[in-house]
Design an enzyme around this catalytic site. Structure first.
Site, short mmCIF file in Angstrom:
data_model
loop_
_atom_site.label_atom_id
_atom_site.label_comp_id
_atom_site.label_asym_id
_atom_site.label_seq_id
_atom_site.Cartn_x
_atom_site.Cartn_y
_atom_site.Cartn_z
CG HIS A 17 -1.94 -1.04 1.31
ND1 HIS A 17 -2.17 -1.79 2.45
CD2 HIS A 17 -2.83 -1.49 0.39
CE1 HIS A 17 -3.16 -2.65 2.22
NE2 HIS A 17 -3.57 -2.50 0.99
CE LYS A 41 -11.72 -6.68 1.13
NZ LYS A 41 -10.34 -6.21 1.02
NE ARG A 90 -3.42 -7.53 -4.45
CZ ARG A 90 -4.11 -7.61 -3.33
NH1 ARG A 90 -3.54 -8.10 -2.27
NH2 ARG A 90 -5.35 -7.20 -3.26
CB SER A 128 -4.54 -6.69 4.28
OG SER A 128 -4.12 -5.41 3.88
P1 ADP Z 1 -9.99 -2.98 -0.64
O1 ADP Z 1 -10.84 -3.68 0.37
O2 ADP Z 1 -10.53 -1.66 -1.08
O3 ADP Z 1 -9.52 -3.83 -1.79
P2 ADP Z 1 -7.26 -3.15 0.37
O4 ADP Z 1 -6.74 -2.49 1.61
O5 ADP Z 1 -7.25 -4.62 0.30
O6 ADP Z 1 -8.71 -2.54 0.21
O7 ADP Z 1 -6.47 -2.57 -0.87
C1 ADP Z 1 -6.48 -1.21 -1.20
C2 ADP Z 1 -5.95 -1.04 -2.61
O8 ADP Z 1 -4.57 -1.43 -2.64
C3 ADP Z 1 -6.65 -1.90 -3.66
O9 ADP Z 1 -6.72 -1.16 -4.86
C4 ADP Z 1 -5.74 -3.09 -3.81
O10 ADP Z 1 -5.87 -3.69 -5.08
C5 ADP Z 1 -4.39 -2.42 -3.63
N1 ADP Z 1 -3.37 -3.37 -3.23
C6 ADP Z 1 -3.38 -4.18 -2.15
N2 ADP Z 1 -2.26 -4.94 -2.11
C7 ADP Z 1 -1.52 -4.59 -3.20
C8 ADP Z 1 -0.26 -5.02 -3.75
N3 ADP Z 1 0.45 -6.00 -3.18
N4 ADP Z 1 0.17 -4.41 -4.87
C9 ADP Z 1 -0.56 -3.44 -5.46
N5 ADP Z 1 -1.75 -3.01 -5.02
C10 ADP Z 1 -2.24 -3.57 -3.90
#
Ligand code: ADP
Length: 161
Positions: A17, A41, A90, A128
């Site tokens: 992030h 979630k 990803r 995460s």
């Molecule tokens: P959400 O529930 O909105 O997906 P996340 O906290 O899981 O929230 O992710 C926030 C953003 O960061 C999303 O756009 C997700 O695709 C991106 N993201 C999470 N992990 C990675 C990673 N390893 N590489 C690139 N982008 C990521």
């Protein structure tokens, strides 16, 4: 002044992030990382905890700030004067959901662009979910997330026993 929001669950925030946020500051003058209050979630950390961790790990990042929000993402973007929503991508598995969300957001608010940054090479495998799973099994995910988050994970799982 070009402002972007970078919304997410950040449950908890990871190095991936932070990489996306840092790279977004090359394109935008100000990047607001925004904790979505109620994602569909199951969450490990409360909104307050997720925001506290996000603020702690972005404290030394120029042009990045952290907040939380409880409305539609595009409405929040408009409220803070952002011209874009930043998301990270990803592998292929993220694409469908991100594409659909971008289409919905464009329909509601066509003036706000969705800017998707590809996962950084060293960060693509980080999630995460993996952070939570490792921590729940007693292994500190030090490669994936900063020390302040590790401490919060330890505390959380110690409480849970
Ligand atoms: P959400 O529930 O909105 O997906 P996340 O906290 O899981 O929230 O992710 C926030 C953003 O960061 C999303 O756009 C997700 O695709 C991106 N993201 C999470 N992990 C990675 C990673 N390893 N590489 C690139 N982008 C990521």
């Amino acid at each position: 002044m070009r402002i972007a929001i970078y919304p997410g669950s950040f449950d908890p925030v990871t190095y991936a992030h932070l990489d996306i946020a840092r790279r977004a500051t090359r394109i935008f003058d100000r990047v607001i990382m925004a904790v979505f209050d109620r994602p569909q979630k199951r969450l490990l950390f409360s909104t307050e905890e997720r925001l506290r961790l996000l603020r702690a790990v972005t404290a030394d990042m120029a042009n990045v700030e952290a907040t939380s929000y409880e409305m539609l993402t595009v409405e929040f973007a408009r409220q803070v004067g952002a011209c874009a929503i930043v998301r990270g991508l990803r592998a292929g598995s993220d694409f469908e959901a991100e594409f659909q969300m971008a289409q919905v957001n464009q329909t509601i608010e066509p003036s706000i662009e969705v800017v998707v940054l590809m996962a950084g090479r060293q960060y693509a495998h980080i999630s995460s979910t993996a952070v939570r799973e490792m921590a729940s099994l007693g292994r500190d995910p030090v490669e994936f997330t900063p020390p302040v988050v590790i401490a919060a994970l330890r505390e959380k799982f110690a409480q849970r026993g």
